[in-house]
Scaffold this motif. Structure first.
Motif, PDB file in Angstrom:
ATOM      1  N   GLU A  90       0.863  -1.181   0.000  1.00 13.07           N
ATOM      2  CA  GLU A  90       0.000   0.000   0.000  1.00 13.07           C
ATOM      3  C   GLU A  90       0.898   1.229   0.000  1.00 13.07           C
ATOM      4  N   TYR A 129     -10.911   2.184  -0.699  1.00 16.03           N
ATOM      5  CA  TYR A 129     -11.298   0.812  -0.348  1.00 16.03           C
ATOM      6  C   TYR A 129     -11.311  -0.089  -1.590  1.00 16.03           C
ATOM      7  N   GLN A 132      -7.804  -0.764  -2.813  1.00 16.98           N
ATOM      8  CA  GLN A 132      -7.100  -1.770  -2.022  1.00 16.98           C
ATOM      9  C   GLN A 132      -7.621  -3.176  -2.333  1.00 16.98           C
ATOM     10  N   LEU A 133      -8.937  -3.304  -2.517  1.00 13.74           N
ATOM     11  CA  LEU A 133      -9.485  -4.612  -2.893  1.00 13.74           C
ATOM     12  C   LEU A 133      -8.981  -5.055  -4.263  1.00 13.74           C
ATOM     13  N   ASN A 136      -5.492  -6.275  -3.907  1.00 16.31           N
ATOM     14  CA  ASN A 136      -5.477  -7.624  -3.350  1.00 16.31           C
ATOM     15  C   ASN A 136      -5.917  -8.658  -4.378  1.00 16.31           C
ATOM     16  N   ASN A 160     -12.780  -9.585   0.548  1.00 17.34           N
ATOM     17  CA  ASN A 160     -13.022  -8.674   1.668  1.00 17.34           C
ATOM     18  C   ASN A 160     -12.440  -9.237   2.966  1.00 17.34           C
ATOM     19  N   TRP A 163      -8.806  -8.608   2.940  1.00 15.49           N
ATOM     20  CA  TRP A 163      -8.558  -7.186   3.210  1.00 15.49           C
ATOM     21  C   TRP A 163      -8.659  -6.889   4.707  1.00 15.49           C
ATOM     22  N   GLU A 166      -5.599  -8.160   6.556  1.00 15.96           N
ATOM     23  CA  GLU A 166      -4.362  -7.420   6.297  1.00 15.96           C
ATOM     24  C   GLU A 166      -4.424  -5.960   6.722  1.00 15.96           C
ATOM     25  N   SER A 167      -5.606  -5.472   7.061  1.00 15.67           N
ATOM     26  CA  SER A 167      -5.744  -4.061   7.434  1.00 15.67           C
ATOM     27  C   SER A 167      -5.085  -3.804   8.779  1.00 15.67           C
ATOM     28  N   THR A 171      -3.638   1.552   7.361  1.00 18.73           N
ATOM     29  CA  THR A 171      -4.670   1.470   6.330  1.00 18.73           C
ATOM     30  C   THR A 171      -5.747   2.516   6.559  1.00 18.73           C
TER      31      THR A 171
END
Length: 191
Positions: A90, A129, A132-133, A136, A160, A163, A166-167, A171
């Motif tokens: 990220e 969001y 980031q998805l 991934n 999801n 995600w 890993e958040s 984040t």
């Protein structure tokens, strides 16, 4: 010298002296009757008329502002997801860039309309969001038999869950900074 012809007695203008010849219209000595003051026109234009200015661009329209912010959100999320997928990290500056892009679009098209100013930060959160998805999903497609569209549309719940796992605190800092940058960009662009 010749005598003017005799004028009958009933004419009230009979005793007036002859007038000098008149200059044609448009000469500096005599201008035609103009109901309005003389206007400055463009060089070469006759009559002093000015061209009509083009209409002002649509600003202050909440619907167009939200639509522009939504399109910017899709573009920003795609770019952010591609960057995450390529680097497998990220990047905070990219999240801020997503917020700036969305806020600029909302403010530039939506003007100072409160709906457009609020839509920018909300769509920035959604854009970060989704980015980031998507990142991934790109990373996951390299490690699984599924393609990116299959992961994103058919296995969204799994994506999801990854995600969420890993958040971390950073984040959510990216989310906050992107929303703040979006609102600031919208305010500046609407001025």
């Amino acid at each position: 010298m010749t005598q003017p012809p005799h004028i009958p007695d009933g004419n009230p203008y009979a005793n007036q002296p002859p007038q000098p010849p008149q200059a044609p219209y448009g000469s500096p000595q005599q201008q035609p009757y103009a109901p309005f003051p003389q206007q400055q026109g463009m060089p070469g234009m006759q009559g002093g008329f000015q061209p009509v200015p083009p209409p002002a661009p649509a600003r202050g329209n909440a619907g167009l502002g939200v639509l522009a912010a939504f399109v910017a959100m899709l573009v920003g999320a795609g770019a952010y997801g591609g960057l995450i997928g390529a680097t497998e990290h990220e990047i905070g500056y990219a999240a801020v860039a997503v917020g700036l892009l969305i806020g600029f679009a909302a403010g530039k098209v939506g003007g100072n309309n409160p709906v457009a100013l609020v839509a920018g930060p909300v769509l920035s959160l959604l854009g970060v969001y989704l980015g980031q998805l998507l990142g991934n999903a790109i990373i996951g497609s390299k490690q699984s038999p599924w393609s990116v569209p299959e992961l994103f549309f058919e296995h969204f719940g799994l994506l999801n869950e990854v995600w969420k796992a890993e958040s971390d605190f950073l984040t959510f800092v990216f989310f906050a900074v992107a929303a703040f940058a979006s609102f600031g960009a919208a305010k500046r662009a609407s001025a």
